[in-house]
Design a protein around this motif. Structure first.
Motif, PDB file in Angstrom:
ATOM      1  N   GLY A 107       0.802  -1.211   0.000  1.00 50.03           N
ATOM      2  CA  GLY A 107       0.000   0.000   0.000  1.00 50.03           C
ATOM      3  C   GLY A 107       0.837   1.263   0.000  1.00 50.03           C
ATOM      4  O   GLY A 107       0.324   2.347  -0.230  1.00 50.03           O
ATOM      5  N   GLY A 108       2.114   1.143   0.297  1.00 48.21           N
ATOM      6  CA  GLY A 108       3.027   2.285   0.273  1.00 48.21           C
ATOM      7  C   GLY A 108       2.642   3.377   1.256  1.00 48.21           C
ATOM      8  O   GLY A 108       2.204   3.108   2.372  1.00 48.21           O
ATOM      9  N   MET A 109       2.783   4.612   0.814  1.00 48.51           N
ATOM     10  CA  MET A 109       2.462   5.745   1.680  1.00 48.51           C
ATOM     11  C   MET A 109       0.971   6.044   1.699  1.00 48.51           C
ATOM     12  O   MET A 109       0.518   6.881   2.459  1.00 48.51           O
ATOM     13  N   PHE A 110       0.206   5.331   0.868  1.00 48.71           N
ATOM     14  CA  PHE A 110      -1.228   5.563   0.774  1.00 48.71           C
ATOM     15  C   PHE A 110      -1.969   4.609   1.699  1.00 48.71           C
ATOM     16  O   PHE A 110      -2.463   3.582   1.287  1.00 48.71           O
ATOM     17  N   ASN A 111      -2.050   4.937   2.967  1.00 52.68           N
ATOM     18  CA  ASN A 111      -2.736   4.099   3.938  1.00 52.68           C
ATOM     19  C   ASN A 111      -4.147   4.637   4.118  1.00 52.68           C
ATOM     20  O   ASN A 111      -4.453   5.323   5.085  1.00 52.68           O
ATOM     21  N   ASN A 112      -5.027   4.340   3.157  1.00 52.94           N
ATOM     22  CA  ASN A 112      -6.403   4.829   3.255  1.00 52.94           C
ATOM     23  C   ASN A 112      -7.384   3.754   2.807  1.00 52.94           C
ATOM     24  O   ASN A 112      -6.994   2.666   2.397  1.00 52.94           O
ATOM     25  N   TYR A 113      -8.642   4.084   2.869  1.00 57.00           N
ATOM     26  CA  TYR A 113      -9.711   3.117   2.610  1.00 57.00           C
ATOM     27  C   TYR A 113      -9.819   2.743   1.134  1.00 57.00           C
ATOM     28  O   TYR A 113     -10.401   1.720   0.797  1.00 57.00           O
ATOM     29  N   ALA A 114      -9.298   3.545   0.227  1.00 56.27           N
ATOM     30  CA  ALA A 114      -9.501   3.332  -1.198  1.00 56.27           C
ATOM     31  C   ALA A 114      -8.519   2.341  -1.813  1.00 56.27           C
ATOM     32  O   ALA A 114      -8.774   1.832  -2.898  1.00 56.27           O
ATOM     33  N   LEU A 115      -7.407   2.061  -1.147  1.00 51.40           N
ATOM     34  CA  LEU A 115      -6.372   1.218  -1.738  1.00 51.40           C
ATOM     35  C   LEU A 115      -6.197  -0.087  -0.980  1.00 51.40           C
ATOM     36  O   LEU A 115      -6.298  -0.122   0.246  1.00 51.40           O
ATOM     37  N   VAL A 116      -5.934  -1.132  -1.722  1.00 58.88           N
ATOM     38  CA  VAL A 116      -5.646  -2.437  -1.135  1.00 58.88           C
ATOM     39  C   VAL A 116      -4.248  -2.366  -0.540  1.00 58.88           C
ATOM     40  O   VAL A 116      -3.304  -1.937  -1.189  1.00 58.88           O
ATOM     41  N   GLN A 117      -4.101  -2.786   0.693  1.00 56.26           N
ATOM     42  CA  GLN A 117      -2.814  -2.721   1.376  1.00 56.26           C
ATOM     43  C   GLN A 117      -1.997  -3.983   1.110  1.00 56.26           C
ATOM     44  O   GLN A 117      -1.652  -4.732   2.002  1.00 56.26           O
ATOM     45  N   GLY A 118      -1.717  -4.194  -0.153  1.00 59.70           N
ATOM     46  CA  GLY A 118      -0.927  -5.349  -0.573  1.00 59.70           C
ATOM     47  C   GLY A 118      -1.703  -6.207  -1.557  1.00 59.70           C
ATOM     48  O   GLY A 118      -2.824  -6.612  -1.292  1.00 59.70           O
ATOM     49  N   VAL A 119      -1.096  -6.480  -2.689  1.00 61.56           N
ATOM     50  CA  VAL A 119      -1.725  -7.286  -3.728  1.00 61.56           C
ATOM     51  C   VAL A 119      -1.952  -8.714  -3.263  1.00 61.56           C
ATOM     52  O   VAL A 119      -2.852  -9.398  -3.738  1.00 61.56           O
ATOM     53  N   ASP A 120      -1.168  -9.145  -2.271  1.00 61.16           N
ATOM     54  CA  ASP A 120      -1.310 -10.520  -1.780  1.00 61.16           C
ATOM     55  C   ASP A 120      -2.647 -10.759  -1.087  1.00 61.16           C
ATOM     56  O   ASP A 120      -2.991 -11.900  -0.803  1.00 61.16           O
ATOM     57  N   HIS A 121      -3.428  -9.710  -0.842  1.00 60.37           N
ATOM     58  CA  HIS A 121      -4.791  -9.884  -0.330  1.00 60.37           C
ATOM     59  C   HIS A 121      -5.748 -10.322  -1.440  1.00 60.37           C
ATOM     60  O   HIS A 121      -6.839 -10.817  -1.157  1.00 60.37           O
ATOM     61  N   VAL A 122      -5.341 -10.134  -2.692  1.00 59.44           N
ATOM     62  CA  VAL A 122      -6.210 -10.441  -3.830  1.00 59.44           C
ATOM     63  C   VAL A 122      -5.725 -11.675  -4.589  1.00 59.44           C
ATOM     64  O   VAL A 122      -6.522 -12.548  -4.936  1.00 59.44           O
ATOM     65  N   VAL A 123      -4.429 -11.755  -4.873  1.00 59.62           N
ATOM     66  CA  VAL A 123      -3.843 -12.887  -5.598  1.00 59.62           C
ATOM     67  C   VAL A 123      -2.593 -13.351  -4.865  1.00 59.62           C
ATOM     68  O   VAL A 123      -1.947 -12.566  -4.172  1.00 59.62           O
ATOM     69  N   PRO A 124      -2.225 -14.623  -4.993  1.00 55.60           N
ATOM     70  CA  PRO A 124      -0.974 -15.084  -4.371  1.00 55.60           C
ATOM     71  C   PRO A 124       0.237 -14.522  -5.113  1.00 55.60           C
ATOM     72  O   PRO A 124       0.292 -14.562  -6.339  1.00 55.60           O
ATOM     73  N   VAL A 125       1.193 -13.998  -4.369  1.00 53.62           N
ATOM     74  CA  VAL A 125       2.371 -13.365  -4.955  1.00 53.62           C
ATOM     75  C   VAL A 125       3.574 -14.285  -4.801  1.00 53.62           C
ATOM     76  O   VAL A 125       3.814 -14.833  -3.724  1.00 53.62           O
ATOM     77  N   ASP A 126       4.325 -14.437  -5.884  1.00 54.62           N
ATOM     78  CA  ASP A 126       5.516 -15.285  -5.865  1.00 54.62           C
ATOM     79  C   ASP A 126       6.790 -14.500  -5.588  1.00 54.62           C
ATOM     80  O   ASP A 126       7.717 -15.034  -4.995  1.00 54.62           O
ATOM     81  N   MET A 127       6.868 -13.257  -6.033  1.00 56.65           N
ATOM     82  CA  MET A 127       8.093 -12.471  -5.881  1.00 56.65           C
ATOM     83  C   MET A 127       7.727 -11.016  -5.633  1.00 56.65           C
ATOM     84  O   MET A 127       6.836 -10.482  -6.287  1.00 56.65           O
ATOM     85  N   TYR A 128       8.414 -10.408  -4.672  1.00 54.38           N
ATOM     86  CA  TYR A 128       8.226  -8.998  -4.364  1.00 54.38           C
ATOM     87  C   TYR A 128       9.446  -8.218  -4.831  1.00 54.38           C
ATOM     88  O   TYR A 128      10.576  -8.614  -4.566  1.00 54.38           O
ATOM     89  N   VAL A 129       9.214  -7.106  -5.537  1.00 53.78           N
ATOM     90  CA  VAL A 129      10.291  -6.221  -5.981  1.00 53.78           C
ATOM     91  C   VAL A 129      10.111  -4.905  -5.229  1.00 53.78           C
ATOM     92  O   VAL A 129       9.146  -4.187  -5.476  1.00 53.78           O
ATOM     93  N   GLU A 137      16.421  -2.485 -13.346  1.00 52.53           N
ATOM     94  CA  GLU A 137      17.383  -3.505 -12.929  1.00 52.53           C
ATOM     95  C   GLU A 137      16.835  -4.334 -11.767  1.00 52.53           C
ATOM     96  O   GLU A 137      17.097  -5.531 -11.678  1.00 52.53           O
ATOM     97  N   MET A 138      16.085  -3.696 -10.885  1.00 48.12           N
ATOM     98  CA  MET A 138      15.492  -4.431  -9.760  1.00 48.12           C
ATOM     99  C   MET A 138      14.412  -5.387 -10.248  1.00 48.12           C
ATOM    100  O   MET A 138      14.289  -6.508  -9.746  1.00 48.12           O
ATOM    101  N   LEU A 139      13.629  -4.958 -11.234  1.00 49.14           N
ATOM    102  CA  LEU A 139      12.628  -5.856 -11.812  1.00 49.14           C
ATOM    103  C   LEU A 139      13.307  -7.038 -12.486  1.00 49.14           C
ATOM    104  O   LEU A 139      12.868  -8.178 -12.328  1.00 49.14           O
ATOM    105  N   MET A 140      14.376  -6.785 -13.214  1.00 46.27           N
ATOM    106  CA  MET A 140      15.106  -7.880 -13.861  1.00 46.27           C
ATOM    107  C   MET A 140      15.663  -8.849 -12.815  1.00 46.27           C
ATOM    108  O   MET A 140      15.632 -10.063 -13.011  1.00 46.27           O
ATOM    109  N   ASP A 141      16.154  -8.319 -11.696  1.00 46.50           N
ATOM    110  CA  ASP A 141      16.648  -9.176 -10.615  1.00 46.50           C
ATOM    111  C   ASP A 141      15.514 -10.021 -10.039  1.00 46.50           C
ATOM    112  O   ASP A 141      15.688 -11.213  -9.781  1.00 46.50           O
ATOM    113  N   GLY A 142      14.345  -9.414  -9.856  1.00 46.01           N
ATOM    114  CA  GLY A 142      13.192 -10.170  -9.371  1.00 46.01           C
ATOM    115  C   GLY A 142      12.773 -11.254 -10.341  1.00 46.01           C
ATOM    116  O   GLY A 142      12.403 -12.362  -9.936  1.00 46.01           O
TER     117      GLY A 142
END
Length: 162
Positions: A107-129, A137-142
């Motif tokens: 959710g980053g700096m947006f801690n409010n009612y309109a945003l999901v606080q992490g995609v892992d609440h909706v779909v299973p995540v395999d890798m976090y960048v 370069e960080m995406l390529m590393d991920g």
């Protein structure tokens, strides 16, 4: 061991699981799901400077039925969450998800009612960048770490997780 002298040249020995996982890891087709500023960095990673074609990922697929990797780049609103889930459900198995950026991850700096606080609440995540926004370069590393994870997967692990 002496085994090399008994086999003719050009023979490769492996098990089916390693062979299939190698094929899966070297031919991932990503689906485009750019939501915010991280999507610009994701597009940059697909450009000629970073060249995702080296990893068999040169074409971002517009149809989820042709993709097996979803890169969620940016903040996810509550209104967009059902769409993300529908696209994930339409992807063919096996499928993987990369959460790109702090907003997608937590959710980053947006801690409010309109945003999901992490995609892992909706779909299973395999890798976090991590990063805001993460550099290409960080995406390529991920992606490379996800490739290593896929090569080590067992068939039963992925089926049980879905």
């Amino acid at each position: 061991m002496g085994l090399e002298s008994k086999l003719p040249n050009g023979v490769l020995l492996t098990n089916l699981e390693k062979f299939v996982n190698y094929g899966r890891s070297t031919s991932m087709w990503p689906a485009t799901f750019g939501l915010a500023c991280c999507a610009i960095e994701m597009m940059s990673a697909g450009g000629p400077r970073h060249d995702m074609a080296r990893f068999g990922m040169e074409v971002f697929r517009a149809s989820p039925r042709q993709a097996d990797l979803m890169i969620v780049a940016g903040r996810l609103s509550n209104k967009m969450a059902p769409v993300l889930r529908r696209i994930y459900d339409q992807m063919s198995d096996p499928k993987w998800v990369i959460s790109m950026g702090v907003c997608a991850t937590s959710g980053g700096m947006f801690n409010n009612y309109a945003l999901v606080q992490g995609v892992d609440h909706v779909v299973p995540v395999d890798m976090y960048v991590p990063g805001c926004p993460p550099r290409p370069e960080m995406l390529m590393d991920g992606i490379l770490k996800l490739h290593a994870k896929v090569r080590g997967e067992q068939f039963a692990d992925k089926a049980a997780r879905s």
